[in-house]
Motif scaffolding. Structure first.
Motif, mmCIF file in Angstrom:
data_model
loop_
_atom_site.group_PDB
_atom_site.id
_atom_site.type_symbol
_atom_site.label_atom_id
_atom_site.label_comp_id
_atom_site.label_asym_id
_atom_site.label_seq_id
_atom_site.Cartn_x
_atom_site.Cartn_y
_atom_site.Cartn_z
ATOM 1 N N PRO B 31 5.324 120.955 44.737
ATOM 2 C CA PRO B 31 6.296 121.000 43.645
ATOM 3 C C PRO B 31 5.973 119.909 42.628
ATOM 4 O O PRO B 31 5.519 118.822 42.988
ATOM 5 N N LEU B 32 6.222 120.232 41.366
ATOM 6 C CA LEU B 32 5.993 119.298 40.260
ATOM 7 C C LEU B 32 7.293 119.104 39.496
ATOM 8 O O LEU B 32 7.922 120.081 39.072
ATOM 9 N N ILE B 33 7.679 117.860 39.309
ATOM 10 C CA ILE B 33 8.810 117.523 38.448
ATOM 11 C C ILE B 33 8.235 116.912 37.179
ATOM 12 O O ILE B 33 7.411 115.995 37.247
ATOM 13 N N VAL B 34 8.640 117.420 36.028
ATOM 14 C CA VAL B 34 8.175 116.856 34.758
ATOM 15 C C VAL B 34 9.336 116.145 34.083
ATOM 16 O O VAL B 34 10.419 116.711 33.911
ATOM 17 N N GLN B 35 9.095 114.884 33.730
ATOM 18 C CA GLN B 35 10.137 114.033 33.152
ATOM 19 C C GLN B 35 9.675 113.498 31.801
ATOM 20 O O GLN B 35 8.499 113.145 31.631
ATOM 21 N N ASP B 36 10.588 113.448 30.858
ATOM 22 C CA ASP B 36 10.312 112.885 29.537
ATOM 23 C C ASP B 36 10.047 111.387 29.693
ATOM 24 O O ASP B 36 10.914 110.648 30.181
ATOM 25 N N ALA B 37 8.866 110.947 29.274
ATOM 26 C CA ALA B 37 8.485 109.538 29.437
ATOM 27 C C ALA B 37 9.298 108.626 28.525
ATOM 28 O O ALA B 37 9.404 107.423 28.775
ATOM 29 N N VAL B 38 9.876 109.190 27.481
ATOM 30 C CA VAL B 38 10.610 108.368 26.508
ATOM 31 C C VAL B 38 12.057 108.142 26.940
ATOM 32 O O VAL B 38 12.522 107.011 27.022
ATOM 33 N N ASN B 39 12.764 109.222 27.222
ATOM 34 C CA ASN B 39 14.197 109.056 27.515
ATOM 35 C C ASN B 39 14.588 109.372 28.962
ATOM 36 O O ASN B 39 15.767 109.317 29.316
ATOM 37 N N GLY B 40 13.610 109.707 29.800
ATOM 38 C CA GLY B 40 13.901 109.920 31.216
ATOM 39 C C GLY B 40 14.497 111.277 31.559
ATOM 40 O O GLY B 40 14.765 111.549 32.734
ATOM 41 N N GLN B 41 14.690 112.136 30.578
ATOM 42 C CA GLN B 41 15.274 113.452 30.862
ATOM 43 C C GLN B 41 14.338 114.270 31.771
ATOM 44 O O GLN B 41 13.130 114.307 31.534
ATOM 45 N N VAL B 42 14.904 114.887 32.791
ATOM 46 C CA VAL B 42 14.100 115.802 33.607
ATOM 47 C C VAL B 42 13.935 117.089 32.816
ATOM 48 O O VAL B 42 14.916 117.719 32.414
ATOM 49 N N VAL B 85 0.300 113.862 29.276
ATOM 50 C CA VAL B 85 0.548 113.065 30.476
ATOM 51 C C VAL B 85 0.544 111.566 30.182
ATOM 52 O O VAL B 85 -0.393 111.050 29.574
ATOM 53 N N LYS B 86 1.583 110.885 30.646
ATOM 54 C CA LYS B 86 1.658 109.434 30.514
ATOM 55 C C LYS B 86 1.541 108.727 31.855
ATOM 56 O O LYS B 86 1.043 107.603 31.933
ATOM 57 N N GLU B 87 2.030 109.372 32.914
ATOM 58 C CA GLU B 87 2.035 108.720 34.227
ATOM 59 C C GLU B 87 2.201 109.794 35.299
ATOM 60 O O GLU B 87 2.933 110.769 35.100
ATOM 61 N N ILE B 88 1.489 109.614 36.399
ATOM 62 C CA ILE B 88 1.590 110.562 37.513
ATOM 63 C C ILE B 88 1.990 109.787 38.761
ATOM 64 O O ILE B 88 1.366 108.782 39.108
ATOM 65 N N LEU B 89 3.034 110.274 39.426
ATOM 66 C CA LEU B 89 3.544 109.610 40.624
ATOM 67 C C LEU B 89 3.626 110.616 41.765
ATOM 68 O O LEU B 89 3.707 111.826 41.528
ATOM 69 N N THR B 90 3.624 110.109 42.987
ATOM 70 C CA THR B 90 3.948 110.978 44.110
ATOM 71 C C THR B 90 4.992 110.297 44.971
ATOM 72 O O THR B 90 5.298 109.112 44.787
ATOM 73 N N ASP B 91 5.569 111.063 45.879
ATOM 74 C CA ASP B 91 6.669 110.513 46.671
ATOM 75 C C ASP B 91 6.171 109.984 48.016
ATOM 76 O O ASP B 91 4.969 110.010 48.313
ATOM 77 N N CYS B 92 7.108 109.485 48.803
ATOM 78 C CA CYS B 92 6.799 108.832 50.077
ATOM 79 C C CYS B 92 5.991 109.734 51.006
ATOM 80 O O CYS B 92 5.154 109.252 51.758
ATOM 81 N N GLY B 94 4.055 112.236 49.916
ATOM 82 C CA GLY B 94 2.870 112.755 49.230
ATOM 83 C C GLY B 94 2.895 114.264 49.070
ATOM 84 O O GLY B 94 1.841 114.895 48.928
ATOM 85 N N ASP B 95 4.083 114.851 49.074
ATOM 86 C CA ASP B 95 4.146 116.302 48.960
ATOM 87 C C ASP B 95 4.920 116.787 47.730
ATOM 88 O O ASP B 95 5.281 117.969 47.638
ATOM 89 N N VAL B 96 5.189 115.871 46.814
ATOM 90 C CA VAL B 96 5.798 116.205 45.528
ATOM 91 C C VAL B 96 5.111 115.349 44.463
ATOM 92 O O VAL B 96 4.790 114.188 44.723
ATOM 93 N N VAL B 97 4.887 115.934 43.283
ATOM 94 C CA VAL B 97 4.300 115.188 42.176
ATOM 95 C C VAL B 97 5.319 115.075 41.048
ATOM 96 O O VAL B 97 6.019 116.040 40.736
ATOM 97 N N LEU B 98 5.409 113.883 40.473
ATOM 98 C CA LEU B 98 6.273 113.634 39.315
ATOM 99 C C LEU B 98 5.379 113.192 38.162
ATOM 100 O O LEU B 98 4.614 112.234 38.308
ATOM 101 N N ILE B 99 5.435 113.923 37.056
ATOM 102 C CA ILE B 99 4.628 113.533 35.898
ATOM 103 C C ILE B 99 5.546 113.191 34.737
ATOM 104 O O ILE B 99 6.441 113.960 34.383
ATOM 105 N N LYS B 100 5.333 112.008 34.168
ATOM 106 C CA LYS B 100 6.056 111.603 32.961
ATOM 107 C C LYS B 100 5.203 111.975 31.758
ATOM 108 O O LYS B 100 4.007 111.685 31.737
ATOM 109 N N VAL B 101 5.830 112.634 30.795
ATOM 110 C CA VAL B 101 5.074 113.198 29.677
ATOM 111 C C VAL B 101 5.688 112.873 28.326
ATOM 112 O O VAL B 101 6.861 112.535 28.227
#
Lengths: 143, 143
Positions: B31-42, B85-92, B94-101
């Motif tokens: 699963p991929l969650i995409v979040q606004d890198a500026v205001n944090g909105q999912v 893409v501004k930043e790519i993270l994963t969770d504890c 390692g089965d979900v990706v969060l990308i700040k854009v």
């Protein structure tokens, strides 16, 4: 603004019609994204079945369906690190739920505020830890 | 701070070792969650296979794996509403990706900035739309 979730402490108030509009998958689940209502940090991803959503609405605390344990789980039931619901959203397809919460202490069982504490850094051999632990998991979960 | 994603325009720079540490499911997806890198909105939730992640790293623009279409998809390929893409993270786990854009115009194909534009309101018969459209989908997708 009035709180669209109030009153929460009355099972009969869960709006079954709204839950009917969600698209649970073939296993009866929807992905859940939990976000910090204060600073917008994405705290974790989990899954909910309909019962988890009903319990969340009734109690005002996030409940999930644990796929690994095969049962409903109150987030924070071991640690006391509850997630108090502030707002519930769904997406354009109605197949994902986003809940904004007031997080007690930290969301991650590894002690971090957010489960997303590791950053992709292609220069390293490991995902880079970019957060500080908020609690010691060994102490919290050995109680 | 140096940018841990640079240089992005070189396929050989994608760190295969880091991708190996992710846990793709039995269908090869995370699963991929995409979040606004500026205001944090999912902004949205989607899925990635390994190739989608590699293309995302190579191009600096979010690529997903579309389960409905059964193929890789560049987010914004029809609309021009790319996610840089501004930043790519994963969770504890390692089965979900969060990308700040940095989101161009809006993420949702229905014209909203975020796909999460509908709020649970138990007093209504429908999930309540709480955002304004940023574009007219009929105009953008009929091009």
């Amino acid at each position: 603004m009035t709180n669209p979730l109030l009153p929460l402490n009355n099972a009969s108030m869960a709006n079954a019609g709204l839950l009917d509009q969600l698209k649970f998958d073939s296993k009866g689940l929807v992905p859940l994204i939990v976000q910090d209502a204060v600073n917008g940090q994405v705290l974790m991803m989990a899954y909910m079945n309909r019962e988890a959503l009903e319990k969340t609405l009734d109690s005002g605390k996030v409940h999930t369906y644990s796929r690994s344990r095969g049962r409903l789980a109150l987030k924070g039931e071991s640690s006391g690190h509850f997630q108090h619901v502030k707002e519930i959203l769904t997406d354009c397809d109605g197949d994902v739920v986003l809940i904004k919460v007031e997080q007690v202490v930290a969301a991650c069982h590894e002690g971090y505020r957010s489960c997303f504490f590791r950053q992709y850094d292609e220069r390293g051999g490991q995902w880079k830890t970019i957060a500080e632990r908020q609690f010691d998991p060994d102490k919290v979960y050995s109680k």
